[in-house]
Design a protein around this motif. Structure first.
Motif, PDB file in Angstrom:
ATOM      1  N   ALA A  96       0.827  -1.208   0.000  1.00  0.00           N
ATOM      2  CA  ALA A  96       0.000   0.000   0.000  1.00  0.00           C
ATOM      3  C   ALA A  96       0.863   1.260   0.000  1.00  0.00           C
ATOM      4  CB  ALA A  96      -0.937  -0.008   1.200  1.00  0.00           C
ATOM      5  N   GLY A  97       1.924   1.244   0.802  1.00  0.00           N
ATOM      6  CA  GLY A  97       2.788   2.410   0.895  1.00  0.00           C
ATOM      7  C   GLY A  97       3.544   2.718  -0.375  1.00  0.00           C
ATOM      8  N   GLN A  98       3.685   1.715  -1.248  1.00  0.00           N
ATOM      9  CA  GLN A  98       4.460   1.910  -2.483  1.00  0.00           C
ATOM     10  C   GLN A  98       3.601   2.166  -3.713  1.00  0.00           C
ATOM     11  OE1 GLN A  98       8.062  -0.797  -2.858  1.00  0.00           O
ATOM     12  NE2 GLN A  98       6.972  -1.842  -1.206  1.00  0.00           N
ATOM     13  N   VAL A  99       2.285   2.012  -3.575  1.00  0.00           N
ATOM     14  CA  VAL A  99       1.415   2.205  -4.750  1.00  0.00           C
ATOM     15  C   VAL A  99       0.437   3.360  -4.547  1.00  0.00           C
ATOM     16  CG1 VAL A  99       1.626  -0.209  -5.434  1.00  0.00           C
ATOM     17  CG2 VAL A  99      -0.312   0.489  -3.998  1.00  0.00           C
ATOM     18  N   GLY A 100       0.745   4.229  -3.581  1.00  0.00           N
ATOM     19  CA  GLY A 100      -0.077   5.417  -3.389  1.00  0.00           C
ATOM     20  C   GLY A 100      -1.296   5.221  -2.535  1.00  0.00           C
ATOM     21  N   LEU A 101      -1.312   4.142  -1.707  1.00  0.00           N
ATOM     22  CA  LEU A 101      -2.470   3.877  -0.856  1.00  0.00           C
ATOM     23  C   LEU A 101      -2.134   4.003   0.625  1.00  0.00           C
ATOM     24  CD1 LEU A 101      -4.020   0.821  -2.755  1.00  0.00           C
ATOM     25  CD2 LEU A 101      -4.812   3.200  -2.796  1.00  0.00           C
ATOM     26  N   THR A 102      -1.152   4.832   0.957  1.00  0.00           N
ATOM     27  CA  THR A 102      -0.818   5.072   2.358  1.00  0.00           C
ATOM     28  C   THR A 102      -2.057   5.556   3.115  1.00  0.00           C
ATOM     29  OG1 THR A 102       1.466   5.637   1.816  1.00  0.00           O
ATOM     30  CG2 THR A 102       0.622   6.417   3.927  1.00  0.00           C
ATOM     31  N   GLY A 103      -2.328   4.939   4.259  1.00  0.00           N
ATOM     32  CA  GLY A 103      -3.510   5.281   5.050  1.00  0.00           C
ATOM     33  C   GLY A 103      -4.661   4.333   4.848  1.00  0.00           C
ATOM     34  N   ALA A 104      -4.622   3.543   3.781  1.00  0.00           N
ATOM     35  CA  ALA A 104      -5.674   2.543   3.579  1.00  0.00           C
ATOM     36  C   ALA A 104      -5.539   1.427   4.603  1.00  0.00           C
ATOM     37  CB  ALA A 104      -5.574   1.956   2.169  1.00  0.00           C
ATOM     38  N   GLY A 105      -6.640   0.818   4.988  1.00  0.00           N
ATOM     39  CA  GLY A 105      -6.561  -0.361   5.833  1.00  0.00           C
ATOM     40  C   GLY A 105      -5.805  -1.461   5.098  1.00  0.00           C
ATOM     41  N   ALA A 106      -4.994  -2.218   5.819  1.00  0.00           N
ATOM     42  CA  ALA A 106      -4.169  -3.224   5.145  1.00  0.00           C
ATOM     43  C   ALA A 106      -3.894  -4.378   6.096  1.00  0.00           C
ATOM     44  CB  ALA A 106      -2.853  -2.604   4.669  1.00  0.00           C
ATOM     45  N   PHE A 107      -4.084  -5.603   5.582  1.00  0.00           N
ATOM     46  CA  PHE A 107      -3.760  -6.770   6.396  1.00  0.00           C
ATOM     47  C   PHE A 107      -3.438  -7.958   5.503  1.00  0.00           C
ATOM     48  CE2 PHE A 107      -8.359  -6.984   5.775  1.00  0.00           C
ATOM     49  CZ  PHE A 107      -8.613  -8.332   5.522  1.00  0.00           C
ATOM     50  N   ASP A 108      -2.663  -8.901   6.062  1.00  0.00           N
ATOM     51  CA  ASP A 108      -2.329 -10.135   5.365  1.00  0.00           C
ATOM     52  C   ASP A 108      -3.324 -11.225   5.729  1.00  0.00           C
ATOM     53  OD1 ASP A 108      -0.150  -8.803   4.362  1.00  0.00           O
ATOM     54  OD2 ASP A 108       1.341  -9.857   5.580  1.00  0.00           O
ATOM     55  N   LEU A 109      -3.522 -12.150   4.818  1.00  0.00           N
ATOM     56  CA  LEU A 109      -4.455 -13.254   4.994  1.00  0.00           C
ATOM     57  C   LEU A 109      -3.699 -14.546   4.734  1.00  0.00           C
ATOM     58  CD1 LEU A 109      -8.022 -13.298   3.396  1.00  0.00           C
ATOM     59  CD2 LEU A 109      -6.646 -15.347   3.569  1.00  0.00           C
ATOM     60  N   SER A 110      -3.759 -15.480   5.692  1.00  0.00           N
ATOM     61  CA  SER A 110      -2.949 -16.686   5.595  1.00  0.00           C
ATOM     62  C   SER A 110      -3.825 -17.933   5.543  1.00  0.00           C
ATOM     63  CB  SER A 110      -1.979 -16.777   6.787  1.00  0.00           C
ATOM     64  OG  SER A 110      -1.213 -17.958   6.713  1.00  0.00           O
ATOM     65  N   THR A 111      -4.181 -18.336   4.326  1.00  0.00           N
ATOM     66  CA  THR A 111      -4.810 -19.649   4.136  1.00  0.00           C
ATOM     67  C   THR A 111      -4.141 -20.369   2.967  1.00  0.00           C
ATOM     68  OG1 THR A 111      -6.572 -18.639   2.795  1.00  0.00           O
ATOM     69  CG2 THR A 111      -7.065 -19.058   5.109  1.00  0.00           C
ATOM     70  N   ALA A 112      -2.853 -20.036   2.745  1.00  0.00           N
ATOM     71  CA  ALA A 112      -2.039 -20.669   1.709  1.00  0.00           C
ATOM     72  C   ALA A 112      -2.731 -20.567   0.353  1.00  0.00           C
ATOM     73  CB  ALA A 112      -1.709 -22.105   2.095  1.00  0.00           C
ATOM     74  N   CYS A 113      -2.866 -21.690  -0.336  1.00  0.00           N
ATOM     75  CA  CYS A 113      -3.324 -21.678  -1.732  1.00  0.00           C
ATOM     76  C   CYS A 113      -4.777 -21.244  -1.890  1.00  0.00           C
ATOM     77  CB  CYS A 113      -3.114 -23.048  -2.358  1.00  0.00           C
ATOM     78  SG  CYS A 113      -1.458 -23.721  -2.084  1.00  0.00           S
ATOM     79  N   SER A 114      -5.561 -21.291  -0.830  1.00  0.00           N
ATOM     80  CA  SER A 114      -6.952 -20.822  -0.881  1.00  0.00           C
ATOM     81  C   SER A 114      -7.061 -19.322  -0.690  1.00  0.00           C
ATOM     82  CB  SER A 114      -7.785 -21.510   0.221  1.00  0.00           C
ATOM     83  OG  SER A 114      -7.732 -22.899   0.108  1.00  0.00           O
ATOM     84  N   GLY A 115      -5.938 -18.665  -0.438  1.00  0.00           N
ATOM     85  CA  GLY A 115      -5.961 -17.301   0.057  1.00  0.00           C
ATOM     86  C   GLY A 115      -6.619 -16.280  -0.839  1.00  0.00           C
ATOM     87  N   PHE A 116      -6.390 -16.350  -2.151  1.00  0.00           N
ATOM     88  CA  PHE A 116      -6.968 -15.328  -3.025  1.00  0.00           C
ATOM     89  C   PHE A 116      -8.485 -15.404  -3.027  1.00  0.00           C
ATOM     90  CE2 PHE A 116      -8.388 -13.661  -7.145  1.00  0.00           C
ATOM     91  CZ  PHE A 116      -7.834 -12.390  -7.092  1.00  0.00           C
ATOM     92  N   VAL A 117      -9.051 -16.609  -3.071  1.00  0.00           N
ATOM     93  CA  VAL A 117     -10.510 -16.740  -3.060  1.00  0.00           C
ATOM     94  C   VAL A 117     -11.061 -16.308  -1.707  1.00  0.00           C
ATOM     95  CG1 VAL A 117     -12.462 -18.291  -3.439  1.00  0.00           C
ATOM     96  CG2 VAL A 117     -10.371 -18.585  -4.770  1.00  0.00           C
ATOM     97  N   TYR A 118     -10.376 -16.656  -0.619  1.00  0.00           N
ATOM     98  CA  TYR A 118     -10.746 -16.127   0.691  1.00  0.00           C
ATOM     99  C   TYR A 118     -10.735 -14.595   0.656  1.00  0.00           C
ATOM    100  CZ  TYR A 118     -10.896 -19.979   4.151  1.00  0.00           C
ATOM    101  OH  TYR A 118     -11.258 -21.062   4.924  1.00  0.00           O
ATOM    102  N   GLY A 119      -9.689 -14.031   0.041  1.00  0.00           N
ATOM    103  CA  GLY A 119      -9.568 -12.576  -0.019  1.00  0.00           C
ATOM    104  C   GLY A 119     -10.704 -11.924  -0.788  1.00  0.00           C
ATOM    105  N   LEU A 120     -11.135 -12.549  -1.877  1.00  0.00           N
ATOM    106  CA  LEU A 120     -12.293 -12.024  -2.610  1.00  0.00           C
ATOM    107  C   LEU A 120     -13.528 -11.997  -1.723  1.00  0.00           C
ATOM    108  CD1 LEU A 120     -11.991 -13.768  -6.114  1.00  0.00           C
ATOM    109  CD2 LEU A 120     -11.318 -11.435  -5.507  1.00  0.00           C
ATOM    110  N   SER A 121     -13.703 -13.053  -0.926  1.00  0.00           N
ATOM    111  CA  SER A 121     -14.849 -13.103  -0.015  1.00  0.00           C
ATOM    112  C   SER A 121     -14.781 -11.983   1.016  1.00  0.00           C
ATOM    113  CB  SER A 121     -14.891 -14.466   0.681  1.00  0.00           C
ATOM    114  OG  SER A 121     -15.877 -14.491   1.689  1.00  0.00           O
ATOM    115  N   MET A 122     -13.587 -11.798   1.616  1.00  0.00           N
ATOM    116  CA  MET A 122     -13.433 -10.731   2.603  1.00  0.00           C
ATOM    117  C   MET A 122     -13.705  -9.366   1.969  1.00  0.00           C
ATOM    118  SD  MET A 122     -12.591 -12.538   5.248  1.00  0.00           S
ATOM    119  CE  MET A 122     -13.536 -13.882   4.499  1.00  0.00           C
TER     120      MET A 122
END
Length: 337
Positions: A96-122
């Motif tokens: 976020a800090g490198q693409v002009g989104l400083t101040g946006a909420g930001a967090f990592d999601l750890s479900t390995a290979c399912s992670g992107f689909v989990y992320g879409l749901s979130m």
């Protein structure tokens, strides 16, 4: 209810190509064995000082090259990864800090290979709930740095890469329809990368590095891909005949073939690109989606089915009606015309 879908896409894979021959000669593996067993021919490895945040930034830059306004309104960043730069700060915040989104909420999601689909749901939930206007979801890994490159059972499988998507409102009739998410820690010992703990809650040792029971993972994957995909189709009120494209996690071509057969979806309607990239964990689904959009296979209004499984053991499935109304969501040939 708002219609929430993907409004922009981007991807990045490192420059270094590692072919099966690079493992076969060094490990004494019979030529052709890796491709025959996995469907993989090559994968990408990140440079020594190239980490998950770097891959994520480059995926976003790829998206912005096609659609300079793609990040307008984004106020949250989710990075799905099992190879973060650090425990904290989050890799999402670093991106976020490198693409002009400083101040946006930001967090990592750890479900390995399912992670992107989990992320879409979130992300969908955050926009529907009014917490965010748009969410940048990234799936990216530098597994070459987490895997023992002398371990024959795992080194040959994994590669590095990142894909990203912006999630926001789309026109009526388009967007994400339903999700199925799940996890079963009892299967955790079959697929793990240890870090702080030395044992699982049941007392079984937790290896410091990557550990995988291939036979158990294969059986689990075929079962949960089939079950979760069938369940999410039923929730959406669809059948396998309604699916234009199945976009699965790219772990092993035999797993994909078995899951597609269980769905009754032909391989001709299944996106497979692991021959080029190997298993990039949380990056496989966005990389496969991006490639199928870019070459014109995925078209406006088509019905997509995403299915994934990963460490945890975890699984995720999603149905989506594809919207191709933004610059980075069109085929490359059309965008350049």
């Amino acid at each position: 209810m708002k219609n929430i879908g993907i409004t922009a896409l981007g991807m990045y894979v490192p420059e270094r190509v590692v072919r099966n021959e690079d493992f076969e000669g060094r490990m004494g593996i019979e030529p052709g064995w890796i491709e025959a067993r996995t469907g993989m021919r090559e994968r990408r490895f990140s440079a020594p000082q190239e980490f998950a945040s770097d891959l994520g930034v480059k995926a976003v830059q790829d998206m912005l090259a096609r659609d300079p306004q793609a990040l307008d309104g984004v106020d949250q960043v989710i990075y799905a990864t099992c190879t973060p730069d650090a425990i904290f700060p989050s890799t999402a915040a670093l991106v976020a800090g490198q693409v002009g989104l400083t101040g946006a909420g930001a967090f990592d999601l750890s479900t390995a290979c399912s992670g992107f689909v989990y992320g879409l749901s979130m992300a969908r939930g955050q926009v529907l709930g009014g917490v965010a206007r748009k969410v940048l979801v990234i799936g990216g890994e530098v597994l070459s740095k987490a895997i023992d490159q002398d371990a024959r059972d795992t080194a040959i499988l994994f590669g590095d890469g990142a894909g990203c998507a912006v999630v926001g409102e789309v026109p009526d009739g388009y967007g994400m329809q339903d999700f199925v998410l799940g996890a079963d820690s009892a299967g955790g010992p079959a697929l793990s990368i240890g870090h702080v703990a030395t044992q699982f809650p049941n007392g079984l040792p937790l290896p410091a590095g990557a550990s995988m029971n291939g036979r158990e993972v294969f059986k689990f994957a075929v079962r949960v891909l089939g079950d979760s995909g069938t369940e999410v189709l039923e929730k959406t009120g669809l059948s396998n005949n309604d699916v234009d494209w199945l976009i699965p996690h790219q772990a092993n071509v035999r797993i994909i073939q078995a899951a597609a057969e269980r769905f009754g979806i032909p391989m001709e309607k299944t996106v497979v690109n692991l021959a080029k990239y190997g298993n990039t964990s949380a990056a496989t689904v966005p990389l496969a989606l991006h490639e199928a959009v870019n070459d014109g296979r995925v078209k406006d209004g088509q019905q997509l089915l995403f299915v994934a499984f990963g460490g945890g053991l975890s699984w995720a499935a999603c149905t989506m009606k594809w919207w191709a109304g933004a610059p980075s969501l069109k085929p490359a040939a059309e965008a350049q015309a």
